[in-house]
Write a protein that holds these residues in place. Structure first.
Motif, PDB file in Angstrom:
ATOM      1  N   LEU A 136      -1.972   1.230  -8.223  1.00  6.88           N
ATOM      2  CA  LEU A 136      -1.597   0.660  -6.933  1.00  6.88           C
ATOM      3  C   LEU A 136      -1.591  -0.870  -7.009  1.00  6.88           C
ATOM      4  O   LEU A 136      -2.174  -1.461  -7.921  1.00  6.88           O
ATOM      5  CB  LEU A 136      -2.582   1.154  -5.873  1.00  6.88           C
ATOM      6  N   PRO A 137      -0.937  -1.543  -6.061  1.00  6.03           N
ATOM      7  CA  PRO A 137      -0.874  -3.011  -6.088  1.00  6.03           C
ATOM      8  C   PRO A 137      -2.267  -3.652  -6.104  1.00  6.03           C
ATOM      9  O   PRO A 137      -3.242  -3.072  -5.611  1.00  6.03           O
ATOM     10  CB  PRO A 137      -0.118  -3.360  -4.810  1.00  6.03           C
ATOM     11  N   ASP A 188      -3.488  -5.947  -4.368  1.00 10.53           N
ATOM     12  CA  ASP A 188      -4.063  -6.205  -3.047  1.00 10.53           C
ATOM     13  C   ASP A 188      -4.123  -4.941  -2.185  1.00 10.53           C
ATOM     14  O   ASP A 188      -4.320  -5.020  -0.968  1.00 10.53           O
ATOM     15  CB  ASP A 188      -3.263  -7.293  -2.325  1.00 10.53           C
ATOM     16  N   TYR A 189      -3.974  -3.778  -2.798  1.00 14.17           N
ATOM     17  CA  TYR A 189      -3.981  -2.519  -2.048  1.00 14.17           C
ATOM     18  C   TYR A 189      -5.365  -2.275  -1.450  1.00 14.17           C
ATOM     19  O   TYR A 189      -6.397  -2.502  -2.104  1.00 14.17           O
ATOM     20  CB  TYR A 189      -3.609  -1.364  -2.976  1.00 14.17           C
ATOM     21  N   ASP A 190      -5.394  -1.824  -0.209  1.00 13.99           N
ATOM     22  CA  ASP A 190      -6.654  -1.514   0.462  1.00 13.99           C
ATOM     23  C   ASP A 190      -7.141  -0.147  -0.036  1.00 13.99           C
ATOM     24  O   ASP A 190      -6.618   0.894   0.372  1.00 13.99           O
ATOM     25  CB  ASP A 190      -6.444  -1.491   1.977  1.00 13.99           C
ATOM     26  N   MET A 191      -8.134  -0.123  -0.910  1.00 15.30           N
ATOM     27  CA  MET A 191      -8.595   1.130  -1.500  1.00 15.30           C
ATOM     28  C   MET A 191      -9.352   2.008  -0.513  1.00 15.30           C
ATOM     29  O   MET A 191      -9.640   3.175  -0.806  1.00 15.30           O
ATOM     30  CB  MET A 191      -9.442   0.844  -2.743  1.00 15.30           C
ATOM     31  N   GLU A 228     -11.304   0.515  -8.986  1.00 13.18           N
ATOM     32  CA  GLU A 228     -11.053  -0.606  -8.073  1.00 13.18           C
ATOM     33  C   GLU A 228     -11.048  -1.897  -8.878  1.00 13.18           C
ATOM     34  O   GLU A 228     -11.974  -2.169  -9.656  1.00 13.18           O
ATOM     35  CB  GLU A 228     -12.123  -0.647  -6.995  1.00 13.18           C
ATOM     36  N   ASN A 239      -6.228  -1.323  -9.531  1.00 11.71           N
ATOM     37  CA  ASN A 239      -6.544  -0.363  -8.484  1.00 11.71           C
ATOM     38  C   ASN A 239      -5.835   0.936  -8.845  1.00 11.71           C
ATOM     39  O   ASN A 239      -4.627   0.929  -9.120  1.00 11.71           O
ATOM     40  CB  ASN A 239      -6.045  -0.855  -7.120  1.00 11.71           C
ATOM     41  N   PHE A 298       3.173   9.246  -2.345  1.00 13.01           N
ATOM     42  CA  PHE A 298       3.118   8.228  -3.404  1.00 13.01           C
ATOM     43  C   PHE A 298       4.221   8.359  -4.459  1.00 13.01           C
ATOM     44  O   PHE A 298       4.324   7.505  -5.332  1.00 13.01           O
ATOM     45  CB  PHE A 298       1.765   8.294  -4.124  1.00 13.01           C
TER      46      PHE A 298
END
Length: 200
Positions: free
Chosen positions: A10-11, A13-16, A45, A54, A84
């Protein structure tokens, strides 16, 4: 025993917490899945335990191919695909499985160690060494379970360990260069029927 894993990177800055919330809502759906030995809902993370990314990366130990196929082609996997996209699902044939010294404890993190099967070593000898290494890893303090499996297309071995310690460094589990994952949930409907020891 068949091992399987897919990875969703995931990016940065993705909110995990999105992944944590997803597992909290849906993780129980495989708690009684026929043919499933263990599913570890895993997450890495960025910046935690040395992870550069991430990532959501569930790892499965299947007792039956039918159970795996009913998951992949019978509906549940499609929910992840819809959210996804469809990830590549790696598969390995099981070589060995052991319950650990802390088999009854909750799993806090997982370690995945991958390496090529060396050239020039008889496969019977390699398999025996792998089974012995699996027993050794299962004997470590805090080990919940350990599985070894091989991808014969790439000739790659994977050792997968679940550990109860909150601090991965406490077990020395990364001394072979393993990747560390947080365990968000563990579905284990067929864990008791995963046969211990070597698989040949």
């Amino acid at each position: 025993m068949q091992a399987m894993q897919y990875e969703l990177t995931l990016p940065a800055d993705y909110d995990m917490d999105v992944i944590r919330d997803r597992v909290a809502r849906l993780g129980h759906l495989l708690d009684d899945w026929d043919g499933l030995g263990v599913k570890a809902y895993l997450m890495r993370e960025r910046g935690t335990h040395g992870s550069p990314v991430n990532q959501y990366a569930p790892f499965y130990l299947w007792n039956t191919v039918e159970g795996m196929n009913s998951f992949l082609f019978g509906g549940p996997f499609q929910g992840l695909v819809g959210d996804f996209g469809r990830p590549a699902a790696r598969q390995w044939t099981g070589l060995a499985y052991e319950e650990g010294t802390a088999a009854d404890a909750d799993a806090a993190f997982a370690v995945r160690q991958r390496r090529p099967v060396p050239e020039g070593v008889p496969l019977t000898e390699f398999a025996a060494q792998t089974a012995e290494e699996t027993r050794r890893l299962a004997g470590r303090d805090g080990a919940v379970l350990v599985a070894a499996a091989v991808d014969t297309a790439r000739w790659e071995l994977v050792h997968f360990s679940l550990c109860s310690h909150r601090d991965p460094a406490a077990t020395g589990a990364r001394d072979a260069g393993g990747e560390v994952f947080q365990v968000l949930h563990l579905s284990q409907p067929g864990r008791k029927t995963l046969r211990r020891g070597r698989r040949w």
